[in-house]
Design an enzyme around this catalytic site. Structure first.
Site, PDB file in Angstrom:
ATOM      1  N   ASP A 197     -81.155  74.896 -38.684  1.00  0.00           N
ATOM      2  CA  ASP A 197     -80.293  74.443 -39.773  1.00  0.00           C
ATOM      3  C   ASP A 197     -79.369  73.244 -39.521  1.00  0.00           C
ATOM      4  O   ASP A 197     -79.444  72.251 -40.205  1.00  0.00           O
ATOM      5  CB  ASP A 197     -79.452  75.634 -40.236  1.00  0.00           C
ATOM      6  CG  ASP A 197     -80.285  76.903 -40.364  1.00  0.00           C
ATOM      7  OD1 ASP A 197     -81.516  76.828 -40.215  1.00  0.00           O
ATOM      8  OD2 ASP A 197     -79.715  77.975 -40.607  1.00  0.00           O
TER       9      ASP A 197
ATOM     10  N   GLU B  26     -78.321  86.076 -30.407  1.00  0.00           N
ATOM     11  CA  GLU B  26     -79.099  85.161 -31.249  1.00  0.00           C
ATOM     12  C   GLU B  26     -79.312  83.855 -30.466  1.00  0.00           C
ATOM     13  O   GLU B  26     -80.395  83.289 -30.473  1.00  0.00           O
ATOM     14  CB  GLU B  26     -78.285  84.908 -32.525  1.00  0.00           C
ATOM     15  CG  GLU B  26     -79.000  84.151 -33.608  1.00  0.00           C
ATOM     16  CD  GLU B  26     -78.069  83.910 -34.805  1.00  0.00           C
ATOM     17  OE1 GLU B  26     -76.883  84.303 -34.760  1.00  0.00           O
ATOM     18  OE2 GLU B  26     -78.545  83.301 -35.787  1.00  0.00           O
TER      19      GLU B  26
HETATM   20  C1  9WN Z   1     -80.433  80.613 -42.994  1.00  0.00           C
HETATM   21  C2  9WN Z   1     -82.392  84.555 -39.464  1.00  0.00           C
HETATM   22  C3  9WN Z   1     -82.215  83.064 -39.666  1.00  0.00           C
HETATM   23  C4  9WN Z   1     -83.224  82.234 -38.836  1.00  0.00           C
HETATM   24  C5  9WN Z   1     -82.883  80.747 -38.823  1.00  0.00           C
HETATM   25  C6  9WN Z   1     -81.437  80.582 -38.384  1.00  0.00           C
HETATM   26  C7  9WN Z   1     -80.511  81.375 -39.313  1.00  0.00           C
HETATM   27  C8  9WN Z   1     -79.955  81.412 -41.763  1.00  0.00           C
HETATM   28  C9  9WN Z   1     -78.435  81.405 -41.733  1.00  0.00           C
HETATM   29  O1  9WN Z   1     -80.873  82.736 -39.303  1.00  0.00           O
HETATM   30  O2  9WN Z   1     -80.565  80.793 -40.609  1.00  0.00           O
HETATM   31  O3  9WN Z   1     -81.822  80.760 -43.133  1.00  0.00           O
HETATM   32  O4  9WN Z   1     -77.850  82.035 -42.638  1.00  0.00           O
HETATM   33  O5  9WN Z   1     -77.830  80.793 -40.858  1.00  0.00           O
HETATM   34  O6  9WN Z   1     -81.083  79.251 -38.360  1.00  0.00           O
HETATM   35  O7  9WN Z   1     -83.750  80.070 -37.948  1.00  0.00           O
HETATM   36  O8  9WN Z   1     -84.497  82.405 -39.369  1.00  0.00           O
HETATM   37  O9  9WN Z   1     -82.368  84.869 -38.105  1.00  0.00           O
END
Ligand code: 9WN
Length: 455
Positions: free
Chosen positions: A183, A420
């Site tokens: 992101d 994470e």
């Molecule tokens: C938005 C779930 C997801 C991962 C992504 C990571 C994060 C979400 C957020 O979490 O993104 O999709 O709300 O930050 O960047 O890679 O799939 O783990």
């Protein structure tokens, strides 16, 4: 609190427990509180881990995601959990509700986001078969699963090769940094800065309530742009043609494109297993070839890495991030290029940077201007990225390097928090604990350990 280090068998037990606790009955939430829904590429990695516990459950993970596929083949980036409290995640299902009326959205009560994420799914599906065959268990059931999944995965890849690549460049276009899965990575900063934010309703960020320190998450500046882009995308009814014309963020993503190359290779193998017609195989082979060409064109000799491309601005997005290793992940590159990439991987730009807790590549090079060691995709080490690199190294015949990457990654995970992401210099777990995909990759790595011991 200092945690004592776990032995491999305890890592396996804890990782299995994490996946059990995040199991919502046929699908797995990405983490206990920060991410209470099903995420697309998380689920693919989760299935890879689950395969070592129960191949049937691993197949169910993919099937449940595919049940929410859009009419145009898109696999949505989030399938929302109807039981999750509305304030648990933002933007949640209500926020996407208007997009669900679009002609391509799936019918039925389940709500999804209108975005997508990198296509790891076919890779995961074939890995389930590999595990089933190695164990001599659940092979027939896994083959049945593949028969069901194959046409859906083909439709998914076709969507990416057409609606997301009308230029036939071999590279996947994204409309939102969330679609890249990385992101707030500096790879998107210039393109995001070019987005002019319009009127957005007041919003409360749920994510900040689930992490100990807001510095671990994207900034308010970034979130305003994320939310504005969601607004723009929803207003078009998630129409790809309109988004190509109008979306203020429009970029070619080299990491997603490299994953698609690999996923297409997995799809070819799957075509063989399910006896798909020859015409499918030639189409998929052409996509693979096109993908390699596209990545080749995005090679940046100054960085010694691949660079994304801002279609809106008509400019490359040069940044030293983990995504730059795309040609290594795609495989099949020229030997010189592979050697160059390995040099950069182990250089002081990445895993060889002085004073790292473990020689593991930070998500952004510490020498890159946007580097922040505690902030999300701007510096921390992500185990799931290391899994992708490890898997690619193995496949390129770089077994020693792959083994080193795996060993250090497992050392990183031996505190049992299944973070994470991790601070590169201290090794502190950041973001969410008990992150499902972190547990999943640990299981896959440890199964590989077992496999190599018994050889
Ligand atoms: C938005 C779930 C997801 C991962 C992504 C990571 C994060 C979400 C957020 O979490 O993104 O999709 O709300 O930050 O960047 O890679 O799939 O783990």
């Amino acid at each position: 609190m200092e945690r004592s280090l776990l032995r491999p068998e305890d890592i396996i037990a804890r990782a299995a427990e994490v996946l059990r606790e995040n199991d919502m009955g046929g699908w797995t939430r990405a983490s206990p509180t920060l991410y209470p829904h099903q995420w697309s590429w998380d689920s693919a990695f989760i299935a890879i881990g689950l395969a070592h516990l129960d191949t049937g459950r691993a197949a169910a993970e993919i099937t449940s995601l595919l049940d929410h596929q859009w009419e145009n083949g898109k696999i949505p980036h989030i399938v929302f959990n109807p039981e999750a409290p509305p304030e648990s995640y933002f933007p949640g299902p209500e926020h996407w509700a208007s997009a669900a009326d679009g002609p391509e959205a799936p019918t039925g009560p389940a709500m999804t986001s209108g975005l997508c994420q990198p296509p790891v799914h076919a890779i995961a599906a074939m890995r389930i078969l590999q595990v089933a065959e190695a164990r001599g268990e659940g092979v027939a059931e896994t083959r049945e699963f593949l028969e069901e999944a194959y046409p859906k995965l083909l439709a998914w890849h076709r969507y990416l090769a057409t609606a997301r690549d009308p230029e036939e460049s071999g590279l996947v276009t994204i409309y939102h940094p969330w679609e890249s899965g990385t992101d707030n990575s500096p790879r998107w900063t210039p393109a995001l800065e070019r987005v002019e934010v319009g009127e957005i309703p007041h919003y409360e960020r749920a994510d900040l309530g689930h992490v100990p320190d807001p510095e671990e998450r994207p900034t308010g500046y970034e979130y305003d742009r994320f939310i504005w882009l969601v607004e723009v995308i929803k207003r078009t009814g998630c129409d790809d043609d309109v988004l190509y014309e109008k979306c203020p963020f429009l970029a070619k993503d080299v990491l997603a494109s490299a994953i698609l190359v690999r996923a297409n290779e997995a799809l070819l193998e799957m075509a063989e297993v399910v006896g798909a017609p020859e015409v499918h195989r030639s189409t998929v082979s052409a996509w693979i070839e096109r993908g390699h060409k596209g990545l080749e064109e995005r090679w940046d000799p100054d960085l010694g890495l691949c660079a994304d491309y801002d279609l809106r601005a008509g400019e490359p997005l040069a940044a030293r991030t983990i995504a730059g290793f795309a040609p290594l992940i795609a495989g099949g590159g020229k030997p010189d290029q592979l050697r160059g990439l390995l040099r950069v991987l182990h250089s002081s730009d990445f895993a060889g940077y002085p004073d790292l807790r473990w020689p593991l590549p930070p998500s952004t090079s510490p020498d890159e201007s946007g580097f922040l060691p505690r902030n999300y995709w701007r510096g921390p080490v992500w185990p799931v990225m290391n899994w992708l690199l490890w898997w690619s190294l193995e496949d390129s015949g770089e077994r020693k390097r792959a083994a080193r990457l795996k060993d250090y990654s497992l050392a990183q995970l031996s505190d049992g928090s299944f973070g994470e992401y991790y601070e590169p210099f201290t090794g502190e777990a950041l973001g969410s604990d008990d992150q499902s995909w972190t547990a999943a990759v640990a299981l896959d790595w440890l199964a590989d350990e077992e496999g190599s011991k018994s050889q």
